[in-house]
Design a protein around this motif. Structure first.
Motif, mmCIF file in Angstrom:
data_model
loop_
_atom_site.group_PDB
_atom_site.id
_atom_site.type_symbol
_atom_site.label_atom_id
_atom_site.label_comp_id
_atom_site.label_asym_id
_atom_site.label_seq_id
_atom_site.Cartn_x
_atom_site.Cartn_y
_atom_site.Cartn_z
ATOM 1 N N GLY A 299 51.308 -20.928 1.074
ATOM 2 C CA GLY A 299 52.219 -22.011 0.802
ATOM 3 C C GLY A 299 52.262 -23.120 1.625
ATOM 4 N N LEU A 300 51.048 -23.437 2.422
ATOM 5 C CA LEU A 300 51.231 -24.503 3.382
ATOM 6 C C LEU A 300 50.229 -25.645 2.948
ATOM 7 C CD1 LEU A 300 51.306 -22.536 6.680
ATOM 8 C CD2 LEU A 300 53.214 -23.622 5.545
ATOM 9 N N PRO A 301 50.647 -26.482 2.141
ATOM 10 C CA PRO A 301 49.392 -27.548 1.737
ATOM 11 C C PRO A 301 48.746 -28.389 2.614
ATOM 12 C CG PRO A 301 51.707 -28.216 1.030
ATOM 13 C CD PRO A 301 51.700 -26.931 1.732
ATOM 14 N N GLU A 302 49.329 -28.427 3.931
ATOM 15 C CA GLU A 302 48.842 -29.427 5.037
ATOM 16 C C GLU A 302 47.960 -28.374 6.166
ATOM 17 O OE1 GLU A 302 48.579 -32.609 4.956
ATOM 18 O OE2 GLU A 302 49.906 -32.430 3.061
ATOM 19 N N LEU A 303 47.826 -27.020 5.763
ATOM 20 C CA LEU A 303 47.217 -26.402 6.813
ATOM 21 C C LEU A 303 45.569 -26.581 6.462
ATOM 22 C CD1 LEU A 303 47.448 -23.625 8.415
ATOM 23 C CD2 LEU A 303 46.814 -22.385 6.213
ATOM 24 N N ARG A 304 45.235 -26.785 7.900
ATOM 25 C CA ARG A 304 43.613 -27.117 8.227
ATOM 26 C C ARG A 304 43.216 -25.838 9.291
ATOM 27 N NH1 ARG A 304 42.346 -31.861 6.057
ATOM 28 N NH2 ARG A 304 43.999 -33.207 5.549
ATOM 29 N N LEU A 305 41.903 -25.480 8.796
ATOM 30 C CA LEU A 305 41.091 -24.664 9.864
ATOM 31 C C LEU A 305 39.622 -25.143 9.705
ATOM 32 C CD1 LEU A 305 43.316 -22.433 8.616
ATOM 33 C CD2 LEU A 305 41.884 -20.883 9.919
ATOM 34 N N ASP A 306 39.037 -25.387 10.850
ATOM 35 C CA ASP A 306 37.871 -26.102 10.758
ATOM 36 C C ASP A 306 36.682 -25.247 10.333
ATOM 37 O OD1 ASP A 306 37.901 -25.047 13.078
ATOM 38 O OD2 ASP A 306 37.378 -26.834 14.227
ATOM 39 N N HIS A 307 36.201 -24.529 11.278
ATOM 40 C CA HIS A 307 35.272 -23.496 10.983
ATOM 41 C C HIS A 307 34.867 -22.666 11.886
ATOM 42 C CE1 HIS A 307 33.603 -26.986 13.369
ATOM 43 N NE2 HIS A 307 33.175 -26.015 14.079
ATOM 44 N N TRP A 308 34.028 -21.236 11.381
ATOM 45 C CA TRP A 308 33.767 -20.137 12.566
ATOM 46 C C TRP A 308 32.073 -20.754 12.830
ATOM 47 C CZ3 TRP A 308 36.900 -16.702 13.747
ATOM 48 C CH2 TRP A 308 37.828 -16.335 12.973
ATOM 49 N N GLN A 309 31.847 -20.378 14.304
ATOM 50 C CA GLN A 309 30.202 -20.811 14.388
ATOM 51 C C GLN A 309 29.933 -19.896 15.552
ATOM 52 O OE1 GLN A 309 29.636 -24.870 15.913
ATOM 53 N NE2 GLN A 309 31.641 -24.883 17.080
ATOM 54 N N PHE A 310 28.413 -19.750 15.618
ATOM 55 C CA PHE A 310 28.138 -18.894 16.918
ATOM 56 C C PHE A 310 26.606 -19.148 17.254
ATOM 57 C CE2 PHE A 310 28.243 -16.058 12.999
ATOM 58 C CZ PHE A 310 26.889 -15.454 12.935
ATOM 59 N N LEU A 311 26.189 -19.000 18.414
ATOM 60 C CA LEU A 311 24.696 -19.346 18.401
ATOM 61 C C LEU A 311 24.374 -18.424 19.649
ATOM 62 C CD1 LEU A 311 24.420 -22.421 20.989
ATOM 63 C CD2 LEU A 311 26.767 -21.363 20.307
ATOM 64 N N GLY A 312 23.270 -17.892 19.650
ATOM 65 C CA GLY A 312 22.814 -16.934 20.615
ATOM 66 C C GLY A 312 21.197 -16.449 20.333
ATOM 67 N N LEU A 313 20.826 -15.617 21.098
ATOM 68 C CA LEU A 313 19.413 -15.207 21.431
ATOM 69 C C LEU A 313 19.269 -13.750 21.285
ATOM 70 C CD1 LEU A 313 16.473 -16.307 22.161
ATOM 71 C CD2 LEU A 313 17.304 -15.697 24.556
ATOM 72 N N VAL A 314 18.205 -13.231 20.237
ATOM 73 C CA VAL A 314 17.952 -11.817 20.073
ATOM 74 C C VAL A 314 16.575 -11.793 20.384
ATOM 75 C CG1 VAL A 314 19.847 -11.261 18.617
ATOM 76 C CG2 VAL A 314 17.654 -12.187 17.545
ATOM 77 N N ALA A 315 16.153 -10.389 20.608
ATOM 78 C CA ALA A 315 14.704 -10.090 20.928
ATOM 79 C C ALA A 315 14.431 -8.718 20.614
ATOM 80 C CB ALA A 315 14.317 -10.244 22.239
ATOM 81 N N GLY A 316 13.199 -8.222 20.098
ATOM 82 C CA GLY A 316 13.125 -6.887 19.782
ATOM 83 C C GLY A 316 11.566 -6.556 19.125
ATOM 84 N N PRO A 317 11.272 -5.536 18.986
ATOM 85 C CA PRO A 317 9.891 -5.172 18.194
ATOM 86 C C PRO A 317 9.715 -5.685 16.861
ATOM 87 C CG PRO A 317 11.014 -3.229 18.234
ATOM 88 C CD PRO A 317 12.240 -4.291 19.002
ATOM 89 N N VAL A 318 8.594 -6.155 16.322
ATOM 90 C CA VAL A 318 8.223 -6.427 14.936
ATOM 91 C C VAL A 318 7.146 -5.827 14.310
ATOM 92 C CG1 VAL A 318 6.981 -8.428 15.991
ATOM 93 C CG2 VAL A 318 7.778 -8.414 13.684
ATOM 94 N N PHE A 319 7.273 -5.214 13.327
ATOM 95 C CA PHE A 319 6.297 -4.381 12.788
ATOM 96 C C PHE A 319 5.799 -5.211 11.631
ATOM 97 C CE2 PHE A 319 9.634 -1.559 14.553
ATOM 98 C CZ PHE A 319 8.931 -0.830 15.592
#
Length: 219
Positions: A98-118
């Protein structure tokens, strides 16, 4: 005629040697840029205010820089850097609160992963890659404002990441290849929520299914 025959034999032998050298000098590194769409799953996309883990996330933008090294025909090592951004279903939140002026921008994330590939060949030009990876990400929660007043500031925090995925790799020739596939990515960061009156930590479970395509080079 005899000299002509000898010349043909020598040329054929030279071509055969070149073909063998190209096979032995097979390129084992693959580097690609893969933009795509990140679809939130589970609690991350929930629109239920009674669910404490609801993230109200909508489909967003994601981009990956992926490197892969083949130890052999069927196994290798994959390293992937990524960025993911998902906006919030703000209209739904406004209706529920019920809050017409409510504002939220965004979720975000950045990172690095590694592992085996078949890797498994489908044809001479097409291969499938199955990856199981783990790593680390820096995640960002949205800031919350209403009527121009900041209620809760954004927060950055670190978290472990699990990722698995399946992709197709198509040889385009001249060291280029096309890639496309699905990646499942999960992290569960704990954010500090500080409204000035109340300060606490809350955990947000983030599950993303990424659909991406890209172009890469084999070297």
């Amino acid at each position: 005629m005899k000299k002509f025959y000898i010349i043909i034999c020598l040329v054929s032998f030279s071509w055969s040697l070149q073909a063998q050298e190209s096979k032995t000098a097979e390129k084992k590194s693959f580097l690609s840029l893969q933009p795509g769409i990140g679809f939130p799953l589970g609690n991350f996309t929930s629109r239920d205010l009674s669910n404490e883990d609801a993230g109200f996330a909508v489909a967003g933008f994601t981009i990956d820089l992926a490197y892969q090294y083949a130890f052999g025909e069927n196994i290798g090592l994959a390293v992937q850097g990524f960025y993911n951004r998902n906006d919030v279903a703000i209209r739904k939140l406004r209706d529920l609160t019920g809050l017409p002026e409510l504002r939220l921008d965004h979720w975000q994330f950045l990172g690095l992963v590694a592992g085996p590939v078949f890797s498994f060949p489908i044809s001479d030009q097409v291969k499938t890659d199955f990856k199981v990876m783990g790593g680390f990400a820096s995640a960002n929660s949205p800031d919350i404002t209403t009527n121009g007043t900041l209620l809760v500031p954004e927060d950055w925090t670190g978290a472990g990441v699990f990722q698995t995925g399946l992709a197709l790799r198509v040889d385009l020739g001249n060291q280029a290849f096309f890639t496309g596939g699905l990646d499942y990515r999960y992290l569960s960061p704990s954010f500090k929520v500080d409204s000035g009156i109340l300060s606490e930590e809350t955990t947000q479970k983030m599950s993303i299914l990424k659909l991406g395509v890209g172009i890469g080079i084999n070297f």
